[in-house]
Scaffold this motif. Structure first.
Motif, PDB file in Angstrom:
ATOM      1  N   THR A   8     -39.723  52.638 -54.363  1.00  0.00           N
ATOM      2  CA  THR A   8     -38.962  53.429 -55.329  1.00  0.00           C
ATOM      3  C   THR A   8     -39.192  52.959 -56.775  1.00  0.00           C
ATOM      4  O   THR A   8     -39.462  51.797 -57.032  1.00  0.00           O
ATOM      5  CB  THR A   8     -37.456  53.364 -55.030  1.00  0.00           C
ATOM      6  OG1 THR A   8     -37.021  52.001 -55.075  1.00  0.00           O
ATOM      7  CG2 THR A   8     -37.150  53.957 -53.675  1.00  0.00           C
ATOM      8  N   ILE A   9     -39.062  53.938 -57.665  1.00  0.00           N
ATOM      9  CA  ILE A   9     -39.047  53.689 -59.116  1.00  0.00           C
ATOM     10  C   ILE A   9     -37.735  54.267 -59.630  1.00  0.00           C
ATOM     11  O   ILE A   9     -37.478  55.466 -59.479  1.00  0.00           O
ATOM     12  CB  ILE A   9     -40.233  54.357 -59.819  1.00  0.00           C
ATOM     13  CG1 ILE A   9     -41.557  53.889 -59.221  1.00  0.00           C
ATOM     14  CG2 ILE A   9     -40.193  54.064 -61.312  1.00  0.00           C
ATOM     15  CD1 ILE A   9     -42.769  54.623 -59.764  1.00  0.00           C
ATOM     16  N   ILE A  49     -44.779  61.577 -56.643  1.00  0.00           N
ATOM     17  CA  ILE A  49     -43.553  60.817 -56.890  1.00  0.00           C
ATOM     18  C   ILE A  49     -42.409  61.821 -56.937  1.00  0.00           C
ATOM     19  O   ILE A  49     -42.391  62.709 -57.806  1.00  0.00           O
ATOM     20  CB  ILE A  49     -43.630  60.037 -58.214  1.00  0.00           C
ATOM     21  CG1 ILE A  49     -44.868  59.144 -58.240  1.00  0.00           C
ATOM     22  CG2 ILE A  49     -42.378  59.199 -58.416  1.00  0.00           C
ATOM     23  CD1 ILE A  49     -45.061  58.382 -59.544  1.00  0.00           C
ATOM     24  N   THR A  50     -41.478  61.694 -56.004  1.00  0.00           N
ATOM     25  CA  THR A  50     -40.422  62.692 -55.860  1.00  0.00           C
ATOM     26  C   THR A  50     -39.049  62.040 -55.817  1.00  0.00           C
ATOM     27  O   THR A  50     -38.916  60.832 -55.548  1.00  0.00           O
ATOM     28  CB  THR A  50     -40.632  63.507 -54.566  1.00  0.00           C
ATOM     29  OG1 THR A  50     -40.681  62.604 -53.443  1.00  0.00           O
ATOM     30  CG2 THR A  50     -41.929  64.300 -54.634  1.00  0.00           C
ATOM     31  N   LEU A  51     -38.013  62.852 -56.076  1.00  0.00           N
ATOM     32  CA  LEU A  51     -36.635  62.371 -56.080  1.00  0.00           C
ATOM     33  C   LEU A  51     -36.283  61.825 -54.702  1.00  0.00           C
ATOM     34  O   LEU A  51     -36.493  62.496 -53.676  1.00  0.00           O
ATOM     35  CB  LEU A  51     -35.691  63.505 -56.469  1.00  0.00           C
ATOM     36  CG  LEU A  51     -34.249  63.139 -56.809  1.00  0.00           C
ATOM     37  CD1 LEU A  51     -34.199  62.199 -58.007  1.00  0.00           C
ATOM     38  CD2 LEU A  51     -33.440  64.409 -57.096  1.00  0.00           C
ATOM     39  N   SER A  93     -28.541  56.400 -63.175  1.00  0.00           N
ATOM     40  CA  SER A  93     -29.957  56.194 -62.868  1.00  0.00           C
ATOM     41  C   SER A  93     -30.388  57.179 -61.796  1.00  0.00           C
ATOM     42  O   SER A  93     -29.556  57.753 -61.084  1.00  0.00           O
ATOM     43  CB  SER A  93     -30.208  54.753 -62.400  1.00  0.00           C
ATOM     44  OG  SER A  93     -29.480  54.482 -61.220  1.00  0.00           O
ATOM     45  N   ALA A  94     -31.686  57.369 -61.697  1.00  0.00           N
ATOM     46  CA  ALA A  94     -32.251  58.264 -60.688  1.00  0.00           C
ATOM     47  C   ALA A  94     -33.457  57.580 -60.058  1.00  0.00           C
ATOM     48  O   ALA A  94     -34.336  57.090 -60.769  1.00  0.00           O
ATOM     49  CB  ALA A  94     -32.653  59.593 -61.314  1.00  0.00           C
ATOM     50  N   SER A  95     -33.487  57.538 -58.735  1.00  0.00           N
ATOM     51  CA  SER A  95     -34.568  56.871 -58.005  1.00  0.00           C
ATOM     52  C   SER A  95     -35.565  57.887 -57.470  1.00  0.00           C
ATOM     53  O   SER A  95     -35.177  58.939 -56.943  1.00  0.00           O
ATOM     54  CB  SER A  95     -34.002  56.042 -56.848  1.00  0.00           C
ATOM     55  OG  SER A  95     -33.208  54.983 -57.330  1.00  0.00           O
ATOM     56  N   PHE A  96     -36.843  57.544 -57.594  1.00  0.00           N
ATOM     57  CA  PHE A  96     -37.934  58.373 -57.090  1.00  0.00           C
ATOM     58  C   PHE A  96     -38.798  57.522 -56.170  1.00  0.00           C
ATOM     59  O   PHE A  96     -38.966  56.313 -56.399  1.00  0.00           O
ATOM     60  CB  PHE A  96     -38.768  58.917 -58.243  1.00  0.00           C
ATOM     61  CG  PHE A  96     -38.049  59.919 -59.111  1.00  0.00           C
ATOM     62  CD1 PHE A  96     -38.297  61.267 -58.964  1.00  0.00           C
ATOM     63  CD2 PHE A  96     -37.120  59.499 -60.044  1.00  0.00           C
ATOM     64  CE1 PHE A  96     -37.642  62.195 -59.764  1.00  0.00           C
ATOM     65  CE2 PHE A  96     -36.446  60.417 -60.839  1.00  0.00           C
ATOM     66  CZ  PHE A  96     -36.703  61.769 -60.689  1.00  0.00           C
ATOM     67  N   SER A  97     -39.348  58.139 -55.137  1.00  0.00           N
ATOM     68  CA  SER A  97     -40.175  57.410 -54.175  1.00  0.00           C
ATOM     69  C   SER A  97     -41.604  57.939 -54.208  1.00  0.00           C
ATOM     70  O   SER A  97     -41.858  59.086 -54.605  1.00  0.00           O
ATOM     71  CB  SER A  97     -39.603  57.537 -52.761  1.00  0.00           C
ATOM     72  OG  SER A  97     -39.536  58.893 -52.362  1.00  0.00           O
ATOM     73  N   ASN A 135     -39.945  48.821 -57.732  1.00  0.00           N
ATOM     74  CA  ASN A 135     -39.952  47.988 -56.530  1.00  0.00           C
ATOM     75  C   ASN A 135     -41.374  47.925 -55.980  1.00  0.00           C
ATOM     76  O   ASN A 135     -41.771  48.715 -55.114  1.00  0.00           O
ATOM     77  CB  ASN A 135     -38.994  48.551 -55.472  1.00  0.00           C
ATOM     78  CG  ASN A 135     -37.540  48.398 -55.870  1.00  0.00           C
ATOM     79  OD1 ASN A 135     -37.112  47.318 -56.250  1.00  0.00           O
ATOM     80  ND2 ASN A 135     -36.786  49.481 -55.831  1.00  0.00           N
ATOM     81  N   GLY A 136     -42.121  47.010 -56.520  1.00  0.00           N
ATOM     82  CA  GLY A 136     -43.497  46.828 -56.087  1.00  0.00           C
ATOM     83  C   GLY A 136     -43.909  45.382 -56.244  1.00  0.00           C
ATOM     84  O   GLY A 136     -43.379  44.658 -57.096  1.00  0.00           O
TER      85      GLY A 136
END
Length: 532
Positions: free
Chosen positions: A157-158, A184-186, A277-281, A311-312
């Protein structure tokens, strides 16, 4: 009403108005720079790290000293020419003064430019290396190779901070993902405010592709929800104050303020969901790359300066030096001695000595040079009554190899020499890496995990450079300001000269007093910063 003593001096003091004003102004300037010099002394005496000594190039500073002294002489000659009513001589001498000011600033700009492009790195064991980072040239522009590389696994996730996300970095992430064929999507559904549908909500569905516009829409919903929640909380607090006031009639607000209570459980049902915040994977593994100043890296999670969390895993991201031009163990030795460890042992066990053949060979040569220096000092100055040398090598001479030491090492061991003109140029511009080659200033690669702190030679590097740029920068502003005023007299003073030459002479005299002060400040700056 005419203001007296603009041109003619008072009989009792022998001064005209502007001369009194400039002396008062210079008194305040003395206190300003006196404070800076005092702060420098106290910070140097109390420094908890090896204070840089004789770090700045002496030749440009020495030339600038003579340039300012010469300009102080010519500005007096310009004033004297006006007193003698010789406009032509005034133009010549004042022109020389302005030229000296420009020459001073050019030399100072060259010196600053060298600092802004010089990299220093403190390793985790407190060793320090200096040099220039490696670059690639793309379309004639230098692109720094020094990058932080991250490897994201599938479904990593970002998370973007909705209030602070930087659109340029979002575009960069999308570009790198597009080049790798990664979507990269929600990561999860979000329900917000801001766009009225049948139920008054705004839905952001899982799987929506990342874009700057999408983040802006989510941000609008978050701000709308936060605004409505603020209204609900304010209304609830207002009602709580009314209840408390009715329960305590006749008392002042401050007497029952601790009795004001908001029913938080009842309030929860009225509040809207807030998401800052909004997380994308990512749907596939993805490699991302950032400039070191833009990100705080970690082994499994990194954070951009706009609070974007990635998260990398940290991939191989070494610092690549095109040229290494200094090896400094002073800080390492200071820390080792505080722990009771001998300097030689600490240096021998340092990462640089263990992992770089060039550093080991150069340092072996350096230790022999230090012994030769110690022998010369004993020969020249002798021993005291206790049999100890009266003079010994300094801490810097023992534990630091600067670019001139590396140059001497290459000249003695590898017969690499430059012409006299090239050596003079090096005194201004720093070492000539291309002429001396990799044998003198080799390329160097430093693992990212060994980097404790990295910066150019700017105020960020240490207190010394913070003071250096503060004092010399402020002095440079005085030079520019004084030169502008003197140039005004030179280029626009003819009309004043024709109407009242004594008035122009008085103004030039006042400008000259300020110019002497600028020169005087540099007389203190040069030895304190350049020679000590």
């Amino acid at each position: 009403m005419e203001i007296p003593y603009i041109v003619n001096a008072r009989k009792d003091t022998g001064l005209f108005n502007s001369k009194i004003a400039i002396w008062l102004f210079l008194a305040s300037e003395v206190m300003l720079f006196g404070g800076f010099f005092s702060a420098y002394i106290f910070l140097r005496l109390g420094a908890d790290y090896p204070w840089p000594e004789r770090t700045l190039p002496v030749l440009p500073g020495l030339i600038n000293t003579f340039v300012l002294i010469a300009s102080s002489v010519t500005v007096v000659f310009a004033w004297a020419a006006l007193k003698l009513r010789s406009w032509r001589q005034f133009q010549v001498y004042m022109g020389i003064t302005i030229f000296c000011a420009l020459l001073f600033m050019v030399l100072k700009a060259v010196e600053y430019n060298v600092k802004f492009h010089h990299q220093a790195v403190r390793l985790s064991d407190h060793s320090i290396v200096e040099g220039h980072l490696d670059y690639d040239k793309v379309d004639g522009k230098k692109i720094e190779k020094n990058r932080i590389n991250l490897q994201l696994e599938q479904d990593a996730t970002i998370t973007f901070n909705l209030l602070r996300f930087h659109p340029a970095w979002v575009e960069q992430i999308l570009e790198e993902a597009g080049n790798a064929g990664v979507r990269i999507t929600l990561a999860a559904d979000l329900i917000g405010e801001g766009q009225l549908l049948d139920d008054g909500k705004r839905y952001f569905k899982q799987g929506e592709p990342l874009s700057v516009d999408l983040l802006k829409s989510i941000k609008e919903s978050y701000l709308a929800a936060r605004g409505k929640n603020a209204e609900v909380r304010t209304e609830a607090l207002r009602e709580a104050w009314k209840v408390a006031k009715n329960a305590h009639p006749g008392q002042s607000d401050w007497e029952y303020s601790d009795k004001v209570s908001v029913d938080t459980e009842a309030l929860k049902g009225r509040l809207l969901t807030e998401f800052s915040s909004a997380s994308f994977s990512v749907d596939k593994p993805l490699a991302l790359s950032f400039k070191p100043r833009d990100i705080k890296e970690g082994p499994n999670q990194s954070r951009l300066r706009d609070d974007t969390v990635i998260n990398g895993k940290l991939a191989d991201s070494p610092m690549r030096f095109e040229n290494l031009d200094a090896i400094d163990f002073q800080y390492l030795v200071m820390k080792a001695e505080a722990k009771g460890i001998k300097p030689d042992v600490a240096i021998e066990n340092s990462w640089l000595m263990q992992n770089s053949l060039f550093v080991r060979e150069a340092w072996d040569w350096h230790e022999k040079e230090v012994e030769n220096l110690r022998t010369r000092l004993i020969k020249d100055y002798g021993l005291d009554k206790n049999g100890k040398p009266k003079r010994e090598p300094t801490h810097k001479e023992m534990y630091r190899m600067g670019w001139k030491d590396l140059k001497t090492y290459a000249e003695q061991t590898k017969d690499i020499k430059l012409s006299a003109s090239e050596k003079i140029k090096e005194e201004f511009m720093g070492p000539n890496y291309h002429a001396r080659g990799q044998e003198t200033f080799p390329s160097f690669e430093l693992p990212r995990e060994q980097v404790a702190f990295a910066a150019k030679f700017t105020p960020a590097w240490n207190t010394y450079y913070a003071i250096y740029f503060t004092i010399t920068g402020l002095h440079g502003l005085h030079v520019v300001g004084g030169a502008i005023v003197l140039a005004y007299y030179l280029f626009f003073g003819r009309k004043m000269y024709d109407e009242n030459p004594e008035w122009l002479a008085n103004r030039v005299e006042v400008g000259g007093l300020f110019w002497h002060f600028v020169d005087l400040i540099w007389i203190f700056v040069f030895p304190i910063l350049y020679l000590m």
